[in-house]
Design a protein around this motif. Structure first.
Motif, PDB file in Angstrom:
ATOM      1  N   ALA A 127     -40.355 -22.281  -0.388  1.00 31.08           N
ATOM      2  CA  ALA A 127     -39.756 -21.025  -0.790  1.00 31.08           C
ATOM      3  C   ALA A 127     -40.539 -19.717  -0.609  1.00 31.08           C
ATOM      4  CB  ALA A 127     -39.644 -21.158  -2.344  1.00 31.08           C
ATOM      5  N   ARG A 175     -36.116 -14.134   5.080  1.00 26.22           N
ATOM      6  CA  ARG A 175     -35.409 -13.027   4.031  1.00 26.22           C
ATOM      7  C   ARG A 175     -35.355 -11.645   4.469  1.00 26.22           C
ATOM      8  NH1 ARG A 175     -38.415 -16.587   0.214  1.00 26.22           N
ATOM      9  NH2 ARG A 175     -37.017 -18.120  -0.524  1.00 26.22           N
ATOM     10  N   ASP A 215     -29.131 -20.558   6.297  1.00 26.37           N
ATOM     11  CA  ASP A 215     -28.875 -21.618   5.302  1.00 26.37           C
ATOM     12  C   ASP A 215     -28.325 -22.778   6.011  1.00 26.37           C
ATOM     13  OD1 ASP A 215     -29.701 -20.252   3.100  1.00 26.37           O
ATOM     14  OD2 ASP A 215     -27.928 -19.677   2.034  1.00 26.37           O
ATOM     15  N   ASN A 224     -31.957 -18.176  -0.572  1.00 27.54           N
ATOM     16  CA  ASN A 224     -31.896 -17.714  -1.939  1.00 27.54           C
ATOM     17  C   ASN A 224     -31.206 -18.254  -3.025  1.00 27.54           C
ATOM     18  OD1 ASN A 224     -33.128 -14.926  -0.930  1.00 27.54           O
ATOM     19  ND2 ASN A 224     -31.455 -14.839   0.123  1.00 27.54           N
ATOM     20  N   ARG A 225     -30.435 -19.243  -2.408  1.00 24.47           N
ATOM     21  CA  ARG A 225     -29.553 -19.902  -3.710  1.00 24.47           C
ATOM     22  C   ARG A 225     -30.296 -20.855  -4.201  1.00 24.47           C
ATOM     23  NH1 ARG A 225     -24.491 -21.376   0.387  1.00 24.47           N
ATOM     24  NH2 ARG A 225     -23.883 -22.509  -1.443  1.00 24.47           N
ATOM     25  N   VAL A 226     -29.972 -21.324  -5.419  1.00 28.76           N
ATOM     26  CA  VAL A 226     -30.614 -22.276  -6.294  1.00 28.76           C
ATOM     27  C   VAL A 226     -29.770 -23.680  -6.373  1.00 28.76           C
ATOM     28  CG1 VAL A 226     -31.563 -22.955  -8.586  1.00 28.76           C
ATOM     29  CG2 VAL A 226     -31.386 -20.654  -8.024  1.00 28.76           C
ATOM     30  N   ASN A 271     -35.036 -26.332  -6.394  1.00 25.66           N
ATOM     31  CA  ASN A 271     -35.613 -25.719  -5.631  1.00 25.66           C
ATOM     32  C   ASN A 271     -36.673 -24.446  -5.694  1.00 25.66           C
ATOM     33  OD1 ASN A 271     -34.009 -23.656  -5.537  1.00 25.66           O
ATOM     34  ND2 ASN A 271     -32.947 -24.203  -3.533  1.00 25.66           N
ATOM     35  N   ASN A 295     -36.146 -21.273  -5.926  1.00 26.72           N
ATOM     36  CA  ASN A 295     -35.569 -20.042  -5.891  1.00 26.72           C
ATOM     37  C   ASN A 295     -35.005 -19.679  -7.333  1.00 26.72           C
ATOM     38  OD1 ASN A 295     -35.861 -19.513  -3.100  1.00 26.72           O
ATOM     39  ND2 ASN A 295     -33.774 -20.742  -2.824  1.00 26.72           N
ATOM     40  N   HIS A 351     -36.074 -18.070 -10.597  1.00 25.82           N
ATOM     41  CA  HIS A 351     -37.258 -17.230 -10.749  1.00 25.82           C
ATOM     42  C   HIS A 351     -37.040 -16.803 -12.385  1.00 25.82           C
ATOM     43  CE1 HIS A 351     -38.578 -17.642  -6.724  1.00 25.82           C
ATOM     44  NE2 HIS A 351     -37.769 -17.045  -6.303  1.00 25.82           N
ATOM     45  N   GLN A 408     -28.015 -18.233 -10.771  1.00 27.39           N
ATOM     46  CA  GLN A 408     -29.328 -17.685 -11.385  1.00 27.39           C
ATOM     47  C   GLN A 408     -29.145 -17.643 -12.752  1.00 27.39           C
ATOM     48  OE1 GLN A 408     -32.126 -17.443 -10.399  1.00 27.39           O
ATOM     49  NE2 GLN A 408     -32.302 -17.220  -8.185  1.00 27.39           N
TER      50      GLN A 408
END
Length: 360
Positions: free
Chosen positions: A13, A20, A34, A47-49, A71, A73, A75, A139
């Motif tokens: 990550a 990024r 991706d 960025n995706r979870v 993963n 991402n 936070h 998120q």
């Protein structure tokens, strides 16, 4: 295909930060990056979870706890918040919001999913999601917080409304909170009492915790009835948290005299059944439509042929947030009016109060 082990997926990550930056500078497209990352492992994204299913356990007759490992991402997630779960069925992408009952620092989280009769997503997750499968999550969002300075806390839950409160309760007890805590959980039948074994063990280890269950749909001899003033008599609490269907939360707000935080997981009751005619303008789509002041902007946009992003349709997940450009909208939950240009609004709980233009 899994060319990388999952432990490496989590570790990557941070090293992906230069990619990024290139995407932010429009040197690369996130979809292309991706695509390559997903070829290495289904859970690897910029960025995706994405999360791998690590465990499944039934905590009630109609509720399953899923143990997931995310993963790298995810936070700032906290127990008591909620996340969207995304699943594609027959080529259609579906989503549903579920509460985080546990968040661990090593990427492990727990969701509790209740079976919904006729629910496509919940039944698919409960009956077909297996250990080792990978699913996508949104998120985390949500404003429920433990009242740290409270002299006593009352937790009011109905049905699956117990899930965010359980997450907050677990963390509060682990931090050494010693103030009196009472959890009242309303369910229809005995088998719907969730996490019973764990809650009974918590009562044994923490003498400041009392858990009570109230049955609302059992036989007349066993029925405790719905939330009422007599159920709250004698409770030593100065702060309450309530979660459940909109009607339950509204009832708790009426009955509880002290400070209260609440979160409803069903659509709000509309404040007016018949609305006046209004003009709707969708700026980015360059469309106009004749609407009414009773129904949500999400419903009316869909009627006009648009397909706004959305998730829970209940004002919780914020997936349908849009910008109000001109006009006034009404919050369907409480009747509050908003008219400031540039203000973010949630389409599913906002109705046009007069002619409006939104950035959709």
């Amino acid at each position: 295909m899994r060319l990388l082990p999952f432990v490496l997926v989590r570790w990557l990550a941070r090293p992906l930060a230069p990619l990024r930056a290139l995407v932010a500078g429009q040197w690369l497209r996130v979809s292309e990056v991706d695509g390559v990352l997903a070829w290495l492992h289904p859970a690897l994204r910029l960025n995706r979870v994405f999360a791998r299913v690590e465990g499944r356990s039934w905590v009630a007759e109609d509720m399953l706890a899923l143990r997931l490992r995310c993963n790298g991402n995810a936070h700032g997630w906290q127990a008591g918040q909620h996340v969207q779960v995304f699943l594609t069925l027959d080529g259609v992408r579906h989503s549903r919001s579920y509460s985080l009952t546990r968040v661990a620092p090593d990427g492990y989280v727990e969701l509790a999913i209740r079976r919904q009769p006729g629910g496509r997503l919940s039944n698919q997750l409960l009956d077909h999601l297996s250990i080792g499968d990978v699913i996508e999550l949104g998120q985390a969002q949500g404003d429920l917080q433990w009242p740290e300075q409270a002299q006593g806390v009352l937790l009011l839950a109905a049905g699956s409304g117990v899930t965010p409160l359980l997450g907050l309760l677990r963390e509060a007890l682990a931090r050494g909170i010693t103030a009196p805590i009472t959890l009242l959980h309303y369910v229809r039948e005995h088998g719907q009492r969730a996490f019973v074994d764990e809650l009974q063990q918590l009562m044994t280890h923490y003498p400041n915790l009392i858990v009570r269950w109230a049955l609302t749909g059992a036989s007349e001899r066993e029925r405790d009835g719905r939330l009422s003033a007599c159920h709250l008599e004698g409770l030593t609490a100065d702060h309450a948290l309530a979660c459940g269907p909109a009607g339950f939360v509204q009832r708790a707000t009426q009955l509880w005299p002290g400070a209260l935080q609440s979160e409803a997981f069903t659509a709000p009751t509309r404040t007016s059944a018949v609305g006046s005619s209004v003009q709707l303008r969708f700026a980015r789509s360059r469309q106009q439509a004749q609407g009414d002041s009773a129904r949500s902007l999400l419903e009316q946009a869909e009627d006009a042929g648009l397909r706004p992003a959305h998730g829970c349709r209940q004002g919780i997940c914020a997936s349908c947030t849009c910008t109000l450009l001109t006009g006034t909208v009404r919050d369907l939950r409480n009747g509050a009016l908003f008219s400031e240009p540039g203000q973010p609004i949630r389409l599913c709980i906002s109705a046009p109060h007069a002619d409006v233009e939104i950035d959709l």
